[in-house]
Design a protein around this motif. Sequence first.
Motif, PDB file in Angstrom:
ATOM      1  N   MET A   1      10.261  -8.233 -12.765  1.00 42.81           N
ATOM      2  CA  MET A   1       9.543  -7.360 -13.451  1.00 42.81           C
ATOM      3  C   MET A   1       8.328  -7.724 -14.094  1.00 42.81           C
ATOM      4  O   MET A   1       7.249  -7.352 -14.495  1.00 42.81           O
ATOM      5  N   LYS A   2       8.580  -9.049 -14.886  1.00 43.15           N
ATOM      6  CA  LYS A   2       7.532  -9.856 -15.636  1.00 43.15           C
ATOM      7  C   LYS A   2       6.308 -10.178 -14.693  1.00 43.15           C
ATOM      8  O   LYS A   2       5.279 -10.223 -14.996  1.00 43.15           O
TER       9      LYS A   2
ATOM     10  N   TYR B   1      15.047  -6.919   2.634  1.00 40.14           N
ATOM     11  CA  TYR B   1      15.280  -5.696   1.833  1.00 40.14           C
ATOM     12  C   TYR B   1      13.914  -4.816   1.909  1.00 40.14           C
ATOM     13  O   TYR B   1      12.903  -5.141   1.756  1.00 40.14           O
ATOM     14  N   VAL B   2      14.335  -3.497   1.968  1.00 39.48           N
ATOM     15  CA  VAL B   2      13.349  -2.299   1.820  1.00 39.48           C
ATOM     16  C   VAL B   2      14.039  -1.272   0.920  1.00 39.48           C
ATOM     17  O   VAL B   2      15.007  -0.694   1.007  1.00 39.48           O
ATOM     18  N   GLY B   3      13.158  -1.110  -0.337  1.00 42.65           N
ATOM     19  CA  GLY B   3      13.749  -0.127  -1.271  1.00 42.65           C
ATOM     20  C   GLY B   3      13.494  -0.742  -2.789  1.00 42.65           C
ATOM     21  O   GLY B   3      12.693  -1.612  -2.989  1.00 42.65           O
TER      22      GLY B   3
ATOM     23  N   THR C   1       5.400  -2.415  -5.016  1.00 44.13           N
ATOM     24  CA  THR C   1       4.680  -1.540  -5.959  1.00 44.13           C
ATOM     25  C   THR C   1       4.798  -1.772  -7.299  1.00 44.13           C
ATOM     26  O   THR C   1       5.758  -2.683  -7.552  1.00 44.13           O
ATOM     27  N   SER C   2       4.016  -1.307  -8.156  1.00 50.79           N
ATOM     28  CA  SER C   2       3.981  -1.452  -9.726  1.00 50.79           C
ATOM     29  C   SER C   2       5.334  -1.062 -10.245  1.00 50.79           C
ATOM     30  O   SER C   2       6.100  -1.538 -11.167  1.00 50.79           O
ATOM     31  N   ALA C   3       6.119  -0.252  -9.579  1.00 49.05           N
ATOM     32  CA  ALA C   3       7.737   0.422 -10.111  1.00 49.05           C
ATOM     33  C   ALA C   3       8.451  -0.672  -9.590  1.00 49.05           C
ATOM     34  O   ALA C   3       9.933  -0.235  -9.705  1.00 49.05           O
ATOM     35  N   GLY C   4       8.419  -1.484  -8.488  1.00 49.90           N
ATOM     36  CA  GLY C   4       9.425  -2.397  -7.913  1.00 49.90           C
ATOM     37  C   GLY C   4      10.132  -2.187  -6.781  1.00 49.90           C
ATOM     38  O   GLY C   4      10.978  -2.804  -6.132  1.00 49.90           O
ATOM     39  N   TYR C   5       9.529  -1.131  -6.067  1.00 53.68           N
ATOM     40  CA  TYR C   5       9.668  -0.852  -4.667  1.00 53.68           C
ATOM     41  C   TYR C   5       9.120  -1.637  -3.726  1.00 53.68           C
ATOM     42  O   TYR C   5       7.929  -1.987  -3.603  1.00 53.68           O
ATOM     43  N   VAL C   6       9.979  -2.238  -2.770  1.00 53.91           N
ATOM     44  CA  VAL C   6       9.695  -3.349  -1.954  1.00 53.91           C
ATOM     45  C   VAL C   6       9.591  -2.860  -0.378  1.00 53.91           C
ATOM     46  O   VAL C   6      10.629  -2.003  -0.106  1.00 53.91           O
ATOM     47  N   PHE C   7       8.527  -3.002   0.298  1.00 51.27           N
ATOM     48  CA  PHE C   7       8.728  -2.712   1.874  1.00 51.27           C
ATOM     49  C   PHE C   7       7.921  -3.844   2.616  1.00 51.27           C
ATOM     50  O   PHE C   7       7.055  -4.588   2.222  1.00 51.27           O
ATOM     51  N   ALA C   8       8.493  -3.963   3.998  1.00 50.88           N
ATOM     52  CA  ALA C   8       7.872  -5.004   4.699  1.00 50.88           C
ATOM     53  C   ALA C   8       6.536  -4.889   5.013  1.00 50.88           C
ATOM     54  O   ALA C   8       6.062  -3.221   5.276  1.00 50.88           O
ATOM     55  N   ALA C   9       5.565  -5.639   5.220  1.00 51.25           N
ATOM     56  CA  ALA C   9       4.090  -5.431   5.413  1.00 51.25           C
ATOM     57  C   ALA C   9       4.137  -4.889   7.103  1.00 51.25           C
ATOM     58  O   ALA C   9       4.375  -5.478   7.834  1.00 51.25           O
ATOM     59  N   PRO C  10       3.543  -3.762   7.178  1.00 52.33           N
ATOM     60  CA  PRO C  10       3.325  -3.106   8.642  1.00 52.33           C
ATOM     61  C   PRO C  10       2.382  -3.981   9.319  1.00 52.33           C
ATOM     62  O   PRO C  10       1.517  -4.631   8.813  1.00 52.33           O
TER      63      PRO C  10
ATOM     64  N   ALA D   1       1.453  10.098   2.619  1.00 49.14           N
ATOM     65  CA  ALA D   1       1.105   9.602   1.434  1.00 49.14           C
ATOM     66  C   ALA D   1       1.725   8.242   1.460  1.00 49.14           C
ATOM     67  O   ALA D   1       3.085   8.067   1.197  1.00 49.14           O
ATOM     68  N   PRO D   2       0.998   7.130   1.779  1.00 48.25           N
ATOM     69  CA  PRO D   2       1.604   5.889   1.591  1.00 48.25           C
ATOM     70  C   PRO D   2       1.833   5.270   0.263  1.00 48.25           C
ATOM     71  O   PRO D   2       1.145   6.027  -0.643  1.00 48.25           O
ATOM     72  N   ARG D   3       2.597   4.372   0.063  1.00 49.56           N
ATOM     73  CA  ARG D   3       3.029   4.067  -1.175  1.00 49.56           C
ATOM     74  C   ARG D   3       1.759   3.025  -1.397  1.00 49.56           C
ATOM     75  O   ARG D   3       1.140   2.622  -0.621  1.00 49.56           O
ATOM     76  N   GLU D   4       1.621   2.830  -2.804  1.00 52.92           N
ATOM     77  CA  GLU D   4       0.495   2.025  -3.433  1.00 52.92           C
ATOM     78  C   GLU D   4       0.968   0.680  -3.838  1.00 52.92           C
ATOM     79  O   GLU D   4       1.599   0.410  -4.901  1.00 52.92           O
ATOM     80  N   PRO D   5       0.601  -0.474  -2.852  1.00 52.33           N
ATOM     81  CA  PRO D   5       1.352  -1.615  -3.428  1.00 52.33           C
ATOM     82  C   PRO D   5       0.256  -2.355  -4.382  1.00 52.33           C
ATOM     83  O   PRO D   5      -0.642  -2.109  -4.447  1.00 52.33           O
ATOM     84  N   LEU D   6       1.367  -3.055  -5.064  1.00 53.82           N
ATOM     85  CA  LEU D   6       0.547  -3.805  -6.347  1.00 53.82           C
ATOM     86  C   LEU D   6       0.030  -5.116  -5.793  1.00 53.82           C
ATOM     87  O   LEU D   6      -0.705  -5.828  -6.140  1.00 53.82           O
ATOM     88  N   LEU D   7       1.074  -5.916  -5.174  1.00 56.41           N
ATOM     89  CA  LEU D   7       0.972  -7.273  -4.578  1.00 56.41           C
ATOM     90  C   LEU D   7       1.745  -7.642  -3.556  1.00 56.41           C
ATOM     91  O   LEU D   7       2.491  -6.689  -3.049  1.00 56.41           O
ATOM     92  N   ARG D   8       1.329  -8.536  -2.576  1.00 61.40           N
ATOM     93  CA  ARG D   8       2.029  -9.078  -1.382  1.00 61.40           C
ATOM     94  C   ARG D   8       2.821 -10.246  -1.707  1.00 61.40           C
ATOM     95  O   ARG D   8       1.968 -11.192  -2.368  1.00 61.40           O
ATOM     96  N   LEU D   9       4.125 -10.331  -1.460  1.00 62.05           N
ATOM     97  CA  LEU D   9       4.856 -11.421  -1.740  1.00 62.05           C
ATOM     98  C   LEU D   9       4.876 -12.323  -0.436  1.00 62.05           C
ATOM     99  O   LEU D   9       5.416 -11.798   0.719  1.00 62.05           O
ATOM    100  N   LEU D  10       4.504 -13.615  -0.405  1.00 62.10           N
ATOM    101  CA  LEU D  10       4.440 -14.443   0.612  1.00 62.10           C
ATOM    102  C   LEU D  10       5.211 -15.547  -0.057  1.00 62.10           C
ATOM    103  O   LEU D  10       4.702 -16.767   0.042  1.00 62.10           O
TER     104      LEU D  10
END
Length: 370
Positions: free
Chosen positions: A279-280, A164-166, A133-142, A115-124
């Motif tokens: 978070m905003k 950072y990942v987490g 993700t909407s909860a603020g979990y950050v992971f590198a774009a695979p 079950a992959p995480r469901e990202p809300l946006l991509r930070l570039l």
Amino acid sequence: MAKPTLKYLRPVILGALWLGVLVYMVWAGISVCRARRVRQVRSLEIEVVDSTSQGYLVTGRQVRSWIAQSGIGTIGTAVGEVDLHAIERLIARNGFVERVVAYVSDPGVLHVKIAPREPLLRLLTDGMNAYVTSAGYVFAAPRASSLYVPVVTGSYRPPFPTDYVGDARDYLDERLRQCDERIAELERSKIPVYRREQTYENEYRMIRRERLRRRWWKGESAGAFDKRVEQLREKKAQARRTWRYRTRVIRDELERIDRQQEAELRKQKKLEKSYEDFMKLLTFVETVEEDDFWRSEVVQIAAYTTPSGALEVELTPRSGSYTILFGRLEEVDRKFDKLLRFYRNGLSTLGWDTYRVIDIRYDNQVVCKK
């Protein structure tokens, strides 16, 4: 005589039944273990559970490649010898995997459900290339991921390192804890300073209390006594100068420590403000995505940090070649309502390419530039 016999016979029968059940369970367990040692894995099935229609972060082919490269035995390996926990750890170490379960079914099929995480946006932004993700979990774009989510660009710097990942809150809490430890360490460093201050105070107090008496029993003359009095005065004056100097040094040292503690407190406030802005930003993107019109209208979001430290965003719309200066992420609904009214009553009449910049940062007005 029959009743006592029945009284003791019932527990014997129940005990025999429970013993039989226990023997059967042990025999069944041994049989299952023996069968697992003999039966081999015949196939590998990988299921990527994706509850969204945004695309994919990982494919079954990629997971098969990970398992093959790891050297973990799968097809052709005895069922009992397959290291299911190793497979789960191998896959779960990727930050974009939220949950993974590996098990073997009766026909000898090794199942891996992901079950992959469901990202809300991509930070570039500012060297970042990560999903959030909407909860603020950050992971590198695979690599080779294909996911359609809003992209945030600009010079905005989020409250965590680029690698950072987490959970962003976990990173913030760790930084705050480090600041607290530093403040406590600085507070402890005051203790020897206070002790020195007390020592200097005691030494000066003892000198101030010194008194002289004329040594009649030694035949001390008045001139000799006056000389000793003058020497004591000079000693006290010197002690007073030394005490004042030491007091000033102590005060400067304590003030320096206080300034360091205040700097740590300011750092904590800055971290909290940075996380609050982060978070905003997530809430803002959620607002855009939940509205059918703005989800299709907003093509890109650019985030910037102003010289005052505030987070502001600019929007690139689909309907024209202009930029929307949205400003701070405050009163978001009111700003979108104002912009929508300007769309209907202004741009629809004047033309969508009339202006180059539309500024909605100010109350009750829309400022446009050609």
